[in-house]
Motif scaffolding. Structure first.
Motif, PDB file in Angstrom:
ATOM      1  N   LYS A  64       0.205  -6.028   0.515  1.00  0.00           N
ATOM      2  CA  LYS A  64       1.450  -5.440  -0.020  1.00  0.00           C
ATOM      3  C   LYS A  64       2.078  -6.685  -0.979  1.00  0.00           C
ATOM      4  O   LYS A  64       1.968  -7.745  -0.555  1.00  0.00           O
ATOM      5  CB  LYS A  64       2.475  -4.896   0.767  1.00  0.00           C
ATOM      6  CG  LYS A  64       1.822  -3.482   1.670  1.00  0.00           C
ATOM      7  CD  LYS A  64       2.155  -2.544   0.657  1.00  0.00           C
ATOM      8  CE  LYS A  64       1.299  -1.323   1.139  1.00  0.00           C
ATOM      9  NZ  LYS A  64       2.043  -0.907   2.700  1.00  0.00           N
ATOM     10  N   SER A  93      11.670  -3.440  -8.489  1.00  0.00           N
ATOM     11  CA  SER A  93      10.726  -2.399  -8.791  1.00  0.00           C
ATOM     12  C   SER A  93       9.208  -2.521  -8.419  1.00  0.00           C
ATOM     13  O   SER A  93       8.582  -1.292  -8.087  1.00  0.00           O
ATOM     14  CB  SER A  93      10.711  -1.642 -10.226  1.00  0.00           C
ATOM     15  OG  SER A  93      10.304  -2.691 -11.140  1.00  0.00           O
ATOM     16  N   VAL A  94       8.783  -3.860  -8.170  1.00  0.00           N
ATOM     17  CA  VAL A  94       7.331  -3.794  -7.999  1.00  0.00           C
ATOM     18  C   VAL A  94       7.399  -4.184  -6.370  1.00  0.00           C
ATOM     19  O   VAL A  94       6.237  -4.065  -6.043  1.00  0.00           O
ATOM     20  CB  VAL A  94       6.545  -4.740  -8.696  1.00  0.00           C
ATOM     21  CG1 VAL A  94       6.803  -4.699 -10.395  1.00  0.00           C
ATOM     22  CG2 VAL A  94       7.208  -6.400  -8.540  1.00  0.00           C
ATOM     23  N   ASP A 111       7.168  -4.198  -2.269  1.00  0.00           N
ATOM     24  CA  ASP A 111       6.894  -3.246  -1.418  1.00  0.00           C
ATOM     25  C   ASP A 111       8.245  -3.837  -0.122  1.00  0.00           C
ATOM     26  O   ASP A 111       8.628  -2.775   0.659  1.00  0.00           O
ATOM     27  CB  ASP A 111       5.609  -3.071  -0.399  1.00  0.00           C
ATOM     28  CG  ASP A 111       4.791  -2.916  -1.741  1.00  0.00           C
ATOM     29  OD1 ASP A 111       4.670  -1.774  -1.891  1.00  0.00           O
ATOM     30  OD2 ASP A 111       3.908  -3.697  -2.266  1.00  0.00           O
ATOM     31  N   MET A 137      14.408   0.565  -6.285  1.00  0.00           N
ATOM     32  CA  MET A 137      13.138  -0.107  -5.203  1.00  0.00           C
ATOM     33  C   MET A 137      12.465   1.223  -5.069  1.00  0.00           C
ATOM     34  O   MET A 137      12.556   2.382  -5.338  1.00  0.00           O
ATOM     35  CB  MET A 137      13.955  -0.345  -3.995  1.00  0.00           C
ATOM     36  CG  MET A 137      14.662  -1.720  -4.192  1.00  0.00           C
ATOM     37  SD  MET A 137      15.268  -1.998  -2.528  1.00  0.00           S
ATOM     38  CE  MET A 137      14.351  -2.121  -1.491  1.00  0.00           C
ATOM     39  N   LYS A 138      11.036   1.045  -4.585  1.00  0.00           N
ATOM     40  CA  LYS A 138      10.104   1.999  -4.494  1.00  0.00           C
ATOM     41  C   LYS A 138      10.583   2.847  -3.263  1.00  0.00           C
ATOM     42  O   LYS A 138      11.254   2.422  -2.184  1.00  0.00           O
ATOM     43  CB  LYS A 138       8.965   1.424  -3.993  1.00  0.00           C
ATOM     44  CG  LYS A 138       8.064   0.625  -5.144  1.00  0.00           C
ATOM     45  CD  LYS A 138       6.801   0.057  -4.366  1.00  0.00           C
ATOM     46  CE  LYS A 138       6.278  -0.802  -5.544  1.00  0.00           C
ATOM     47  NZ  LYS A 138       4.621  -1.268  -4.772  1.00  0.00           N
ATOM     48  N   GLU A 139      10.261   4.009  -3.182  1.00  0.00           N
ATOM     49  CA  GLU A 139      10.561   4.922  -1.871  1.00  0.00           C
ATOM     50  C   GLU A 139       9.859   4.431  -0.501  1.00  0.00           C
ATOM     51  O   GLU A 139      10.463   4.520   0.529  1.00  0.00           O
ATOM     52  CB  GLU A 139      10.029   6.151  -2.270  1.00  0.00           C
ATOM     53  CG  GLU A 139      10.937   7.144  -2.809  1.00  0.00           C
ATOM     54  CD  GLU A 139      10.625   8.602  -3.320  1.00  0.00           C
ATOM     55  OE1 GLU A 139       9.689   9.296  -2.386  1.00  0.00           O
ATOM     56  OE2 GLU A 139      11.023   9.152  -4.178  1.00  0.00           O
ATOM     57  N   GLN A 140       8.831   3.556  -0.875  1.00  0.00           N
ATOM     58  CA  GLN A 140       8.123   3.143   0.394  1.00  0.00           C
ATOM     59  C   GLN A 140       8.389   1.774   0.519  1.00  0.00           C
ATOM     60  O   GLN A 140       7.967   1.029   1.383  1.00  0.00           O
ATOM     61  CB  GLN A 140       6.597   3.380   0.283  1.00  0.00           C
ATOM     62  CG  GLN A 140       6.092   4.525   0.232  1.00  0.00           C
ATOM     63  CD  GLN A 140       5.794   5.233   1.434  1.00  0.00           C
ATOM     64  OE1 GLN A 140       5.176   4.669   2.384  1.00  0.00           O
ATOM     65  NE2 GLN A 140       6.322   6.494   1.815  1.00  0.00           N
ATOM     66  N   ALA A 141       9.537   1.490   0.009  1.00  0.00           N
ATOM     67  CA  ALA A 141       9.883  -0.240   0.201  1.00  0.00           C
ATOM     68  C   ALA A 141      10.919  -0.324   1.377  1.00  0.00           C
ATOM     69  O   ALA A 141      11.888   0.422   1.632  1.00  0.00           O
ATOM     70  CB  ALA A 141      10.549  -0.738  -1.183  1.00  0.00           C
ATOM     71  N   LYS A 159      15.686   7.070  -0.564  1.00  0.00           N
ATOM     72  CA  LYS A 159      15.633   6.418  -1.718  1.00  0.00           C
ATOM     73  C   LYS A 159      14.599   5.014  -1.291  1.00  0.00           C
ATOM     74  O   LYS A 159      13.809   4.707  -2.363  1.00  0.00           O
ATOM     75  CB  LYS A 159      16.807   5.734  -2.526  1.00  0.00           C
ATOM     76  CG  LYS A 159      17.713   6.979  -2.732  1.00  0.00           C
ATOM     77  CD  LYS A 159      17.418   7.210  -4.177  1.00  0.00           C
ATOM     78  CE  LYS A 159      18.494   7.878  -5.002  1.00  0.00           C
ATOM     79  NZ  LYS A 159      17.968   9.108  -5.641  1.00  0.00           N
ATOM     80  N   ILE A 160      14.632   4.544  -0.098  1.00  0.00           N
ATOM     81  CA  ILE A 160      13.803   3.586   0.299  1.00  0.00           C
ATOM     82  C   ILE A 160      13.455   4.078   1.757  1.00  0.00           C
ATOM     83  O   ILE A 160      13.961   4.739   2.386  1.00  0.00           O
ATOM     84  CB  ILE A 160      14.417   2.011   0.601  1.00  0.00           C
ATOM     85  CG1 ILE A 160      15.886   2.187   1.321  1.00  0.00           C
ATOM     86  CG2 ILE A 160      15.170   1.773  -1.002  1.00  0.00           C
ATOM     87  CD1 ILE A 160      16.235   0.641   1.610  1.00  0.00           C
ATOM     88  N   TRP A 161      12.371   2.877   2.310  1.00  0.00           N
ATOM     89  CA  TRP A 161      11.886   3.584   3.529  1.00  0.00           C
ATOM     90  C   TRP A 161      12.696   3.012   4.716  1.00  0.00           C
ATOM     91  O   TRP A 161      12.566   3.787   5.848  1.00  0.00           O
ATOM     92  CB  TRP A 161      10.271   3.009   3.564  1.00  0.00           C
ATOM     93  CG  TRP A 161       9.590   3.546   4.604  1.00  0.00           C
ATOM     94  CD1 TRP A 161       8.850   4.746   4.557  1.00  0.00           C
ATOM     95  CD2 TRP A 161       9.119   3.300   5.847  1.00  0.00           C
ATOM     96  NE1 TRP A 161       8.092   5.128   5.572  1.00  0.00           N
ATOM     97  CE2 TRP A 161       8.421   4.055   6.485  1.00  0.00           C
ATOM     98  CE3 TRP A 161       9.567   2.119   6.572  1.00  0.00           C
ATOM     99  CZ2 TRP A 161       7.625   3.779   7.859  1.00  0.00           C
ATOM    100  CZ3 TRP A 161       9.127   1.887   7.910  1.00  0.00           C
ATOM    101  CH2 TRP A 161       8.178   2.631   8.697  1.00  0.00           C
TER     102      TRP A 161
END
Ligand code: GLV
Length: 322
Positions: free
Chosen positions: A148, A201-202, A204, A228-232, A256-258
């Motif tokens: 990651k 945006s990139v 994790d 941010m990524k949803e899984q970040a 919105k984030i993990w």
């Protein structure tokens, strides 16, 4: 006459041995954790040196009450508790403790990250309550770190110490910093510089390792969280106000984030109560440097800063008056 040193907080004594031998050192009375601001204000006029703590405000009023004060030796790498520009105007040296805090703070960031992504503290909590944990292969799924990308915001000493750990865990490293770091450092960690929005945006994992100042206040707010990524996940071991904590609560609620790992909070020692609702938040109460070894090392370091300053003999970790 011996110089007088005022210590605001009752810390472990061994690290202060040299300081106590050379100077007249005042600690808070036994059984008390620290002096209050008002007590220090009353006493400071007699002191040549002050050893302050990261949560103790050293402001204009205090410095104006301190005609003899020559050095403020802060027990922390961060010095946002001190009005440094006023100290500079008054010719007062400010020092900090970068060396002893680097590795333990990076450990704390990595610890929060692992605890969060492998749900360690959540599952530990549940296991203690009969029937509260499902033991099934598809329950309790976490996130892997290997392969990651970690985005480190603030690529100073702590950021680099975290990069070393992340690289060992098989992660890719991107970073954002006020200035790009030396190419030798980029090569060492195979770290790629990115503008903030792109990093968000990139990545994790987004880890905050920057100092707190006007520029970094709410560095991560609603807009940034939405990039941010949803899984970040977000990790903050720097200072609470770098994150808009209410916006973080909303981002977690809206998935919105993990998740988040936090060692510091926006409004003092405790998180917003809403953060306690989330199992996908791991929190510690600003214990990034709280190991027995580091407490001794920091005491010796703040002492050395004062001794070397007065004796002109050896390095002093200067924040101002270089
Ligand atoms: C701890 O928060 C430090 O600034 O050293």
């Amino acid at each position: 006459m011996k110089k007088k040193v005022l210590i605001t907080y009752n810390m472990l004594r061994p690290g202060y041995a040299d300081l106590m031998e050379k100077y007249d050192v005042t600690f808070p009375p036994e059984g008390r954790e620290s002096f209050t601001y008002d007590e220090v204000l009353d006493m400071i006029s007699e002191y040549d040196a002050l050893q302050s703590m990261f949560n103790f405000p050293v402001d204009k009023k205090l410095m104006d009450a301190a005609p003899k004060l020559k050095i403020i030796s802060n027990y922390a790498v961060g010095y946002d508790n001190i009005d440094v520009s006023y100290a500079t105007q008054k010719g007062i040296q400010v020092t900090n403790t970068p060396d002893p805090v680097t590795e333990p703070t990076a450990d704390q960031a990595m610890g929060l990250l692992l605890a969060l992504c492998r749900r360690i503290s959540e599952l530990d909590r549940r296991l203690r309550i009969p029937g509260a944990v499902k033991v099934e292969l598809l329950a309790n799924l976490g996130l892997s770190l290997y392969g990651k990308t970690i985005g480190i915001i603030g690529m100073g000493r702590i950021g680099q110490a975290l990069a070393r750990r992340a690289k060992a865990a098989g992660m890719h490293i991107v970073y954002h910093n006020r200035h790009r770091v030396d190419s030798a450092i980029e090569e060492k960690y195979q770290a790629v510089y990115l503008p903030l929005d792109e990093l968000l945006s990139v990545s994790d994992v987004v880890s905050l390792n920057a100092p707190y100042n006007e520029e970094t206040y709410h560095l991560i707010g609603k807009r940034e969280l939405s990039l941010m990524k949803e899984q970040a996940v977000l990790i903050n071991t720097a200072r609470g106000p770098l994150v808009d904590e209410q916006a973080l609560v909303e981002a977690l609620r809206d998935k919105k984030i993990w998740g988040a790992g936090l060692d510091v909070f926006e409004f003092g020692d405790y998180p917003l109560p809403a953060l306690l609702e989330f199992d996908n938040v791991v929190m510690t109460p600003h214990t990034g440097t709280q190991t027995i070894d580091v407490r001794h090392e920091m005491a010796a370091y703040v002492s050395r800063n004062i001794i070397h300053f007065f004796e002109g003999n050896g390095p002093v970790s200067k924040v101002n008056l270089k």
